[in-house]
Scaffold this active site. Structure first.
Site, PDB file in Angstrom:
ATOM      1  CB  SER A   1      -0.963   0.015   1.195  1.00 60.09           C
ATOM      2  OG  SER A   1      -1.850  -1.078   1.129  1.00 60.09           O
TER       3      SER A   1
ATOM      4  CG  HIS B   1      17.120  16.546  17.032  1.00 57.26           C
ATOM      5  ND1 HIS B   1      17.588  15.527  17.849  1.00 57.26           N
ATOM      6  CD2 HIS B   1      15.887  16.157  16.587  1.00 57.26           C
ATOM      7  CE1 HIS B   1      16.675  14.564  17.899  1.00 57.26           C
ATOM      8  NE2 HIS B   1      15.631  14.922  17.148  1.00 57.26           N
TER       9      HIS B   1
ATOM     10  CB  SER C   1      15.105  11.991  15.240  1.00 58.25           C
ATOM     11  OG  SER C   1      14.053  12.936  15.242  1.00 58.25           O
TER      12      SER C   1
ATOM     13  CB  SER D   1      14.204   4.595  17.121  1.00 58.32           C
ATOM     14  OG  SER D   1      14.577   5.869  17.601  1.00 58.32           O
TER      15      SER D   1
ATOM     16  CG  ASP E   1      17.741   5.459  18.649  1.00 57.64           C
ATOM     17  OD1 ASP E   1      17.456   4.713  19.600  1.00 57.64           O
ATOM     18  OD2 ASP E   1      17.076   6.467  18.344  1.00 57.64           O
TER      19      ASP E   1
END
Length: 390
Positions: A217, A257, A259, A267, A301
């Protein structure tokens, strides 16, 4: 130009005297008779100067005859009545010597003066006083683009990191996907601490979209979010000139920053402090930046991230005309076999509208095209359009 009978008589007398001709029989103004008396040229011209009813013309006539060192009457400029002043039209240009003489040197230099060639870095980061624009106005930062065709040599179907382990396998991920980027900036403080130094806030969002993957999808495979604060300091004019025609333009320092906003095990994030500088020569600009990543401990991470994507960036940008090109090299001095190289090229869809839509070509090779792929090596080619720039 039509002359009055008196002026015509005066001119004829001046001509005769200047040529040394014999006394002439000249018609008196306003009569049909002629004079046959012999008179000197000065007397003759003096008599006809007296015939002028206009004081300014009479004085000019006497000056032309009796002034010491007076020019020869034939070479002297003709005396004419003053012209009524006519308001100049917007598109009128002087066509005679007298009209050109009315233009002062200041007017000529102002009309023809051209501004010095602009600097792309100065305009973009508002380094000079004349480049300054208002604060709190949103502008574009990195290129804003949509690449509906983005082909990679090795799609990352199972991302992994040392602290989060391996993510579930995605066997349906296709090597052809879409890539898009939105990037904006705003100046939040002007002339902060140092002369002409500004503080900027920026935001960049980059997504990898499996738009051609109908089995799953068409999901977004990864999206990176990057807010940033950047302090830009122009180099003083006395220090900016370098050998070989180069100019040292600016210094920068900031915090960023980055992420991807996903949960474990997908993550990925990191913070960094950086310092950089930029140089320019004509159409070529070179920017260099060094990133310093603070330690994050067990919550990290991706503790080995800079070993793959690097901690140093060198970018060369070329603006030869309507097209633009940039080459970015990311590296780590201790891991020279890693890092990445990226080429970006644009050209207007309509050459008459260079600020409109532009074709966009991007070639990437190495590690870290996205945060999810920071330790995954691939080579990719993307083709699409810029979205907007302002």
């Amino acid at each position: 130009m039509m002359r009055s009978p008196a002026a015509l008589a005066c001119w004829l007398a001046l001509s005769a005297g200047g040529l040394g001709l014999a006394p002439a029989a000249l018609a008196q103004p306003g009569t049909g008779s002629t004079h046959t008396a012999v008179v000197s040229p000065a007397e003759q011209t003096g008599q006809h100067c007296a015939a002028h009813t206009d004081a300014a013309l009479r004085l000019a006539c006497y000056d032309a005859v009796f002034r010491p060192g007076a020019p020869d009457p034939l070479s002297a400029p003709s005396i004419s009545t003053p012209r009524p002043e006519v308001p100049p039209s917007a598109d009128a240009s002087p066509t005679s010597e007298a009209e050109r003489a009315d233009i002062t040197p200041t007017e000529i230099s102002t009309a023809t003066a051209m501004p010095p060639p602009g600097s792309a870095l100065s305009t973009f980061w508002e380094l000079g006083r004349r480049d300054k624009r208002k604060a709190f106005v949103v502008r574009t930062f990195y290129p804003n683009y949509l690449l509906p065709l983005h082909l990679t040599s090795d799609i990352n179907r199972q991302p992994v990191s040392p602290t989060r382990g391996a993510a579930p396998l995605k066997p349906n991920y296709k090597a052809v996907e879409a890539k898009m980027q939105i990037s904006l900036r705003v100046k939040v403080a002007e002339d902060l601490l140092l002369p002409r130094a500004d503080l900027w806030a920026t935001y960049t969002q980059r997504s990898m979209w499996q738009v051609w993957n109908q089995a799953d999808s068409a999901p977004f495979r990864n999206t990176d979010y990057q807010p940033e604060l950047k302090y830009v300091v122009p180099v003083p004019d006395g220090l900016s000139v370098l050998p070989g025609g180069w100019s040292w333009r600016m210094l920068e320092a900031g915090f960023a920053h980055q992420s991807n906003g996903q949960s474990e095990p997908l993550s990925r994030s990191w913070n960094r402090l950086y310092a950089g500088t930029a140089f320019e020569k004509g159409e070529l600009a070179v920017q260099m930046r060094f990133n310093r990543r603070p330690r994050e401990g067990s919550k990290d991470d991706n503790p080995d991230l800079t070993r793959y994507i690097g901690n140093t960036e060198i970018q060369a940008s070329w603006l030869p005309g309507q097209s633009t090109a940039s080459l970015t090299w990311r590296l780590h001095p201790k891991e020279m076999k890693r890092g990445s190289v990226q080429l970006d090229w644009t050209y207007p869809v309509d050459s008459q509208q260079p600020q409109g839509l532009r074709w966009y070509l991007q070639l990437f090779s190495g590690y870290g095209e996205s945060l999810l792929d920071y330790n995954h090596r691939q080579t990719s080619l993307g083709l699409g359009l810029t979205l907007f720039q302002f």
